[in-house]
Design an enzyme around this catalytic site. Structure first.
Site, PDB file in Angstrom:
ATOM      1  CD  GLU A   1      -3.163  -0.785   2.068  1.00 19.91           C
ATOM      2  OE1 GLU A   1      -4.270  -0.509   1.592  1.00 19.91           O
ATOM      3  OE2 GLU A   1      -2.944  -0.849   3.298  1.00 19.91           O
TER       4      GLU A   1
ATOM      5  CG  HIS B   1      -2.542   3.143   5.844  1.00 21.36           C
ATOM      6  ND1 HIS B   1      -3.897   3.394   5.913  1.00 21.36           N
ATOM      7  CD2 HIS B   1      -2.424   1.815   5.542  1.00 21.36           C
ATOM      8  CE1 HIS B   1      -4.562   2.278   5.664  1.00 21.36           C
ATOM      9  NE2 HIS B   1      -3.693   1.306   5.438  1.00 21.36           N
TER      10      HIS B   1
ATOM     11  CG  HIS C   1      -8.313  -0.133   4.552  1.00 24.20           C
ATOM     12  ND1 HIS C   1      -7.849  -0.248   3.265  1.00 24.20           N
ATOM     13  CD2 HIS C   1      -7.215  -0.264   5.333  1.00 24.20           C
ATOM     14  CE1 HIS C   1      -6.541  -0.466   3.263  1.00 24.20           C
ATOM     15  NE2 HIS C   1      -6.140  -0.477   4.521  1.00 24.20           N
TER      16      HIS C   1
ATOM     17  CG  HIS D   1      -5.258  -1.393   9.048  1.00 29.50           C
ATOM     18  ND1 HIS D   1      -4.771  -2.624   8.678  1.00 29.50           N
ATOM     19  CD2 HIS D   1      -5.086  -0.592   7.958  1.00 29.50           C
ATOM     20  CE1 HIS D   1      -4.309  -2.563   7.431  1.00 29.50           C
ATOM     21  NE2 HIS D   1      -4.482  -1.351   6.981  1.00 29.50           N
TER      22      HIS D   1
HETATM   23 ZN   LIG Z   1      -4.146  -0.638   4.991  1.00 32.44          ZN
END
Ligand SMILES: [Zn+2]
Length: 274
Positions: A113, A132, A202, A134
């Site tokens: 990603e 980023h 996500h 989760h």
């Molecule tokens: Zn992710």
């Protein structure tokens, strides 16, 4: 007798191999991190510390990543090779171009990603760091109709808005991952000029003018989400920060971010040997 002689030989060989492994491990441990060309070692260290801090704070677990724009080459960025955030050290930091290509991979595996980062750096010249996550606190706000809004001053940046990006609306039924530049561009467009974008089913992406600010915002996005869920559960109307309160409080937060960053950095444990 023959068996005993062979056994002794095997023991000596095992000792030799064990000693060699120890010496190699020690030599590796003593080898200083070599940052990518033109990058201050302190920035590399910030990325590693930020990764470990967010893991220790429970915002990242085995997944998620922290990156920074290359200070000398604005069309490049820095992030760890593919491994759990709690294990990241300065030695793991790699350089990428804005198409997500590693400059000097040397056989290291990379995050699938990484296009989250490359496309946001492309779209937002002001962004110097991207996180980023989760985040478990945030996930409910990615799938419900309730918008994430600031319930306390440390999350003041949320007053500017935290849009929800739904990968299915643009790309149909996928594996939910930002696995190529086209999907990354869609996410960057949804982020717009905000500091946070939520990703349906996500997690989220948080940006900032430095690694420490992006880490600060990633943490307080998760904390705010948990607190907002509690405030909603209490019932009645929730009295959120206004846009002006958010703007004023965010200005102060940016001035004092070093205080909490230094605390987190001091508490951060060194990553265990990999
Ligand atoms: Zn992710």
């Amino acid at each position: 007798m023959a068996v005993r002689a062979q056994s002794s030989w095997q023991v000596r060989l095992s000792c030799f191999v064990a000693l060699a492994v120890l010496l190699v491990a020690e030599a590796r441990a003593q080898t200083p991190a070599v940052p990518p060309a033109g990058v201050d070692a302190a920035l590399v260290e910030d990325i590693a510390v930020g990764s470990r801090v967010l893991a220790e704070l429970g915002v990242l677990d085995g997944f998620g990543h922290v990156s920074a724009r290359h200070p000398a080459k604005s069309d490049h960025f820095l992030m760890a090779r593919s491994l759990a955030p709690a294990l990241v050290t300065g030695d793991d930091i790699m350089e990428f171009d804005l198409d997500g290509n590693a400059v000097d991979a040397r056989g290291r595996s990379v995050f699938l990603e990484r296009f989250i980062h490359s496309e946001i750096y492309k779209a937002r010249p002001d962004v110097m760091a991207v996180v980023h996550t989760h985040s478990h606190g945030v996930i409910p706000f990615t799938v419900s109709q309730v918008m994430l809004r600031p319930v306390f001053h440390n999350a003041a940046f949320l007053a500017a808005g935290a849009p929800v990006w739904d990968i299915r609306k643009e790309f149909g039924e996928t594996d939910m991952l930002v696995r190529n530049p086209v999907i990354g561009k869609g996410l960057a467009l949804a982020l717009g000029d905000k500091s946070v974008v939520l990703m349906r089913g996500h997690g989220d992406v948080v940006v900032g003018p430095s690694v420490k600010v992006a880490v600060f915002r990633a943490y307080y996005t998760d904390v705010n989400a948990r607190l907002q869920s509690q405030a909603i559960a209490l019932g009645g109307e929730v009295n959120y920060l206004t846009a002006l309160e958010g703007a004023k409080a965010d200005t102060i937060n940016l001035q004092v971010v070093d205080r909490v960053w230094n605390l987190w950095k001091m508490r951060s444990t060194a990553a265990p040997p990999k």
